[in-house]
Write a protein that holds these residues in place. Structure first.
Motif, short mmCIF file in Angstrom:
data_model
loop_
_atom_site.label_atom_id
_atom_site.label_comp_id
_atom_site.label_asym_id
_atom_site.label_seq_id
_atom_site.Cartn_x
_atom_site.Cartn_y
_atom_site.Cartn_z
N MET A 207 0.84 -1.20 0.00
CA MET A 207 0.00 0.00 0.00
C MET A 207 0.87 1.24 0.00
O MET A 207 1.91 1.27 0.64
CB MET A 207 -0.89 0.01 1.25
N GLU B 72 0.47 6.75 3.36
CA GLU B 72 -0.39 7.93 3.41
C GLU B 72 -0.16 8.66 4.72
O GLU B 72 -0.26 8.09 5.80
CB GLU B 72 -1.87 7.53 3.30
N PRO C 221 -8.41 -1.01 0.10
CA PRO C 221 -7.10 -0.39 0.01
C PRO C 221 -5.93 -1.37 -0.02
O PRO C 221 -4.88 -1.08 -0.56
CB PRO C 221 -7.03 0.46 1.28
N GLU C 222 -6.11 -2.57 0.55
CA GLU C 222 -4.95 -3.45 0.73
C GLU C 222 -4.94 -4.66 -0.17
O GLU C 222 -4.00 -4.89 -0.92
CB GLU C 222 -4.89 -3.92 2.20
N TYR D 68 -10.89 -5.81 3.35
CA TYR D 68 -9.81 -5.12 4.04
C TYR D 68 -9.49 -5.81 5.36
O TYR D 68 -10.36 -6.00 6.20
CB TYR D 68 -10.22 -3.66 4.28
N VAL E 156 -11.44 3.17 4.21
CA VAL E 156 -11.12 2.37 5.39
C VAL E 156 -12.09 2.67 6.52
O VAL E 156 -12.55 1.77 7.23
CB VAL E 156 -9.66 2.61 5.84
N GLU F 255 -11.10 8.97 -1.03
CA GLU F 255 -9.76 8.79 -0.49
C GLU F 255 -9.68 7.45 0.23
O GLU F 255 -10.67 6.94 0.74
CB GLU F 255 -9.43 9.92 0.50
N ALA F 256 -8.46 6.91 0.28
CA ALA F 256 -8.25 5.62 0.95
C ALA F 256 -8.70 5.69 2.41
O ALA F 256 -9.29 4.75 2.94
CB ALA F 256 -6.79 5.21 0.87
N ARG F 257 -8.45 6.82 3.07
CA ARG F 257 -8.81 6.96 4.47
C ARG F 257 -10.33 6.88 4.66
O ARG F 257 -10.81 6.31 5.64
CB ARG F 257 -8.25 8.29 5.00
N LEU G 70 -2.12 2.31 6.94
CA LEU G 70 -2.24 3.39 5.97
C LEU G 70 -0.97 4.23 5.88
O LEU G 70 -0.61 4.70 4.80
CB LEU G 70 -3.41 4.30 6.33
#
Length: 252
Positions: free
Chosen positions: A1, A4, A159-160, A229, A199, A194-196, A50
């Motif tokens: 990943m 971030e 994300p992963e 995830y 998650v 966004e990835a955040r 992250l």
């Protein structure tokens, strides 16, 4: 990943989850205490993942060679210092606890987002609550999540564990279809979340909160995301074990 780094004004994942999981007025959790603590532990793993401090190698969590600045250095050092790696579920069980949750709450109190309020019971016991003081951070989180849930299905990717697709090609194809069709199925100009945010959606779903926060949303994509995830899967597995244990105890 990809590593971030959260912005200076951006809440970390445990803070974001607790803020959304706490009643704005009375400061009480909207989920059972065991679910709150378990999900915060999963959120710590997700935050460290992250920023590139840990990663999942096979079925075990390992610290990477990176040493980014984090508010969860204590947990990172525990992971780094173990002689043998643990599974995600194992780490969720080890990291969860009252003190960790309170530390995250107090960090938000120091930022002026929530307020530390104590209530005396029978003149001796003191129950601490954290009602909201500044609604702006929560409002921003809710807006991001709502936008993500309202976007095109292809916008939400784990994300992963999910290999990234060519976003440019898919977007171009979607635009072409939208131009030719009088009834486009998705917003062609919507930005990928966004990835955040993705998650956080997975964590909220694992805790059973997403449907309560967004009862009118189609949660099909979020359900798929929470399965993909690994920190959110670990939270779900741990909560399932806790509930089974409670059911068995009740039947004794």
């Amino acid at each position: 990943m990809d590593v971030e780094t959260p912005k200076a004004t951006e809440l970390n994942l445990p803070q974001a989850f607790l803020l959304l999981a706490t009643n704005d007025v009375n400061g009480k959790p909207e989920v059972p205490v065991f679910a709150l603590r378990t999900t915060v532990a999963g959120a710590i793993l997700a935050e460290l993942d992250l920023i590139g401090a840990i990663e999942l190698q096979g079925k075990r969590v390992r610290a990477t060679g990176e040493a980014p600045e984090t508010e969860f250095q204590r947990e990172l050092e525990v992971i780094r210092g173990k002689s043998r790696p643990y599974t995600p579920k194992g780490w969720v069980g080890m990291l969860e606890g009252r003190a960790v949750v309170q530390r995250v709450y107090e960090a938000m109190a120091s930022l002026g987002i929530v307020e530390h309020v104590g209530e005396k019971h029978l003149g001796r016991f003191r129950a601490v609550r954290y009602p909201e003081k500044d609604h702006a951070p929560e409002a921003a989180l809710l807006e991001k999540i709502q936008a993500a849930l309202s976007g095109a299905p292809s916008d939400l990717e784990a994300p992963e564990t999910t290999a990234p697709d060519s976003g440019t090609t898919d977007a171009g194809t979607a635009d072409a279809v939208a131009t030719d069709s009088p009834e486009p199925a998705a917003k062609p100009d919507s930005k990928a979340p966004e990835a955040r945010t993705i998650v956080l959606i997975a964590l909220l779903q694992a805790a059973g909160l997403l449907g309560k926060l967004f009862p009118a949303a189609d949660l099909t994509r979020a359900n798929e995301l929470s399965k993909d995830y690994w920190p959110s899967r670990a939270v779900e597995d741990e909560l399932r074990m806790i509930r089974l244990a409670e059911q068995e105890a009740a039947n004794l």
